[in-house]
Each structure stands twice: as structure tokens, then as C-alpha cells.
Write a protein that holds these residues in place. Structure first.
Motif, PDB file in Angstrom:
ATOM      1  N   GLN A 113       0.872  -1.301   0.105  1.00  0.00           N
ATOM      2  CA  GLN A 113      -0.048   0.060   0.002  1.00  0.00           C
ATOM      3  C   GLN A 113       0.946   1.291   0.113  1.00  0.00           C
ATOM      4  OE1 GLN A 113      -3.895  -1.729   2.531  1.00  0.00           O
ATOM      5  NE2 GLN A 113      -2.652  -0.143   3.481  1.00  0.00           N
ATOM      6  N   PHE A 114       0.337   2.225  -0.691  1.00  0.00           N
ATOM      7  CA  PHE A 114       1.149   3.633  -0.990  1.00  0.00           C
ATOM      8  C   PHE A 114       0.104   4.546  -1.510  1.00  0.00           C
ATOM      9  CE2 PHE A 114       2.550   0.367  -3.783  1.00  0.00           C
ATOM     10  CZ  PHE A 114       2.158   1.133  -5.184  1.00  0.00           C
ATOM     11  N   PHE A 115       0.494   5.861  -1.440  1.00  0.00           N
ATOM     12  CA  PHE A 115      -0.064   6.956  -2.103  1.00  0.00           C
ATOM     13  C   PHE A 115       1.011   7.213  -3.416  1.00  0.00           C
ATOM     14  CE2 PHE A 115      -1.792   7.460   2.226  1.00  0.00           C
ATOM     15  CZ  PHE A 115      -3.075   7.801   1.629  1.00  0.00           C
ATOM     16  N   ILE A 116       0.088   7.293  -4.438  1.00  0.00           N
ATOM     17  CA  ILE A 116       0.837   7.858  -5.546  1.00  0.00           C
ATOM     18  C   ILE A 116       0.254   9.320  -5.895  1.00  0.00           C
ATOM     19  CG2 ILE A 116       1.176   7.681  -8.186  1.00  0.00           C
ATOM     20  CD1 ILE A 116       0.722   4.687  -7.761  1.00  0.00           C
ATOM     21  N   PRO A 117       1.208  10.372  -5.706  1.00  0.00           N
ATOM     22  CA  PRO A 117       0.416  11.633  -5.661  1.00  0.00           C
ATOM     23  C   PRO A 117      -0.031  11.972  -7.069  1.00  0.00           C
ATOM     24  CG  PRO A 117       2.490  11.821  -4.648  1.00  0.00           C
ATOM     25  CD  PRO A 117       2.291  10.328  -5.050  1.00  0.00           C
ATOM     26  N   LEU A 118       0.447  11.462  -8.030  1.00  0.00           N
ATOM     27  CA  LEU A 118      -0.055  11.510  -9.481  1.00  0.00           C
ATOM     28  C   LEU A 118      -1.584  11.229  -9.418  1.00  0.00           C
ATOM     29  CD1 LEU A 118       0.492  12.623 -12.506  1.00  0.00           C
ATOM     30  CD2 LEU A 118       1.339  10.237 -12.792  1.00  0.00           C
ATOM     31  N   ILE A 119      -2.165  10.096  -8.881  1.00  0.00           N
ATOM     32  CA  ILE A 119      -3.160   9.703  -8.744  1.00  0.00           C
ATOM     33  C   ILE A 119      -4.136  10.326  -7.630  1.00  0.00           C
ATOM     34  CG2 ILE A 119      -4.786   7.501  -8.467  1.00  0.00           C
ATOM     35  CD1 ILE A 119      -2.451   5.937  -9.826  1.00  0.00           C
ATOM     36  N   SER A 120      -3.846  10.240  -6.452  1.00  0.00           N
ATOM     37  CA  SER A 120      -4.346  10.835  -5.483  1.00  0.00           C
ATOM     38  C   SER A 120      -3.563  10.775  -4.201  1.00  0.00           C
ATOM     39  CB  SER A 120      -5.808  10.197  -5.173  1.00  0.00           C
ATOM     40  OG  SER A 120      -6.150  10.472  -4.052  1.00  0.00           O
ATOM     41  N   THR A 121      -3.668  12.037  -3.374  1.00  0.00           N
ATOM     42  CA  THR A 121      -3.033  12.194  -1.968  1.00  0.00           C
ATOM     43  C   THR A 121      -3.860  11.952  -0.929  1.00  0.00           C
ATOM     44  OG1 THR A 121      -3.582  14.675  -2.052  1.00  0.00           O
ATOM     45  CG2 THR A 121      -1.423  13.927  -2.669  1.00  0.00           C
TER      46      THR A 121
END
Length: 162
Positions: A113-121
Motif C-alpha cells: 500500500q502507498f499513495f501515488i500523488p499523481l493519482i491521489s493524495t
């Protein structure tokens, strides 16, 4: 009749016994953590050759949209398109990783699991991957990228989609 029984007993007792190999799940988890870290470096750099070399030819790739079912050639084409887009920055920092090793040590499920800022924060990405050992080398059999919301955010998401 007695002769048939004796022959059957001899034949069944002469069968080779399956050998069991001791599996060290912690060693395999460490090996897979390194494998996954190498994949992430290649993915963030959009190193298409490295990414695709880590995948079986018949691997399945599932994107975050319900319509996104890809084979290896289709995902390669997608990665090539992303690599040519200078705004495409697939950077992320891993928040969680769980690895479940099969009893025989020849396959595993990796959940990250992680956040991809390009997709969503605000919405996390959860990757569920199946890896298999092929000729002493780990390879992806399945990669599934999913956007996951916190349970308390689901009503807000439903309302936003009205």
C-alpha cells in the motif's frame, strides 16, 4: 489371486517417496522484499525492459479501473506511452508490505500500500501481486492495482459520484 496381490504390494512399495524440502519463509520474504524493491525502482524510472523482464509472458495485469485488464504486451504498450509523457511521475513511498509465502516456497502473494500523488493524495493504492519462482528466479504472474478508500470515506465518495 495371491500372486496378483503380492505383485501389487511390491509395485506400490517400490514407488519413489516424494521428498519434502524445508522452506524458510523468512528468507523467502527477504528475497521477495528485494525483488519488489527492484521492481519499484524500475517502475518509478519507467525502465520498461526491466519491468517486463520481471513478468511471466502470460501474466495478468489489472488496473484501478474496472475495464483495465491487460496482458503483457498491452501493459508494455501502456508503460511505453507513460515513459514518453514527461508529466508522468509514478513516484511513491511504500507505506505497508505483507508477504504470504506458499508452503512449498515456490509462490507468494505480496500486498503493498502507498499513495501515488499523481493519482491521489487522499486515496491509497493497494497492489496485490502473485509471484512465482521460475528457474530460481521470481516473476510476476499477477499484478493488481487497486484504489482503496477508508470505510468512513465511502459515503462521501458515493455522494460525490451522484
Amino acid at each position: 489371486l495371491l500372486l496378483i496381490w503380492v505383485v501389487a504390494m511390491i509395485m506400490t512399495s517400490c514407488q519413489p517417496k516424494p521428498t519434502t524440502v524445508a522452506v524458510d519463509p523468512e528468507a523467502i520474504k527477504a528475497e521477495l522484499a528485494t525483488f519488489m524493491d527492484e521492481f519499484h525502482v524500475a517502475y518509478m524510472a519507467l525502465d520498461i525492459n526491466k519491468i517486463t523482464a520481471l513478468c511471466n509472458d502470460n501474466a495478468m495485469f489489472l488496473g484501478t479501473d474496472p475495464s483495465e485488464f491487460w496482458n503483457k504486451q498491452q501493459i508494455t504498450d501502456l508503460f511505453l506511452a507513460q515513459a514518453s509523457d514527461s508529466t508522468m511521475k509514478m513516484e511513491f513511498k511504500l507505506d505497508k508490505r505483507e508477504i504470504m509465502v506458499a508452503a512449498d516456497g515456490k509462490s507468494a502473494i505480496v500486498v503493498e500500500q502507498f499513495f501515488i500523488p499523481l493519482i491521489s493524495t487522499k486515496l491509497q493504492v493497494r497492489c496485490i501481486d502473485k509471484v512465482v519462482k521460475v528457474n530460481d528466479k521470481w516473476m510476476f504472474d499477477l499484478l493488481s492495482w487497486n484504489i482503496v478508500a477508508r470505510n468512513e470515506d465511502i459515503p462521501k465518495l458515493n455522494a460525490a459520484l451522484e
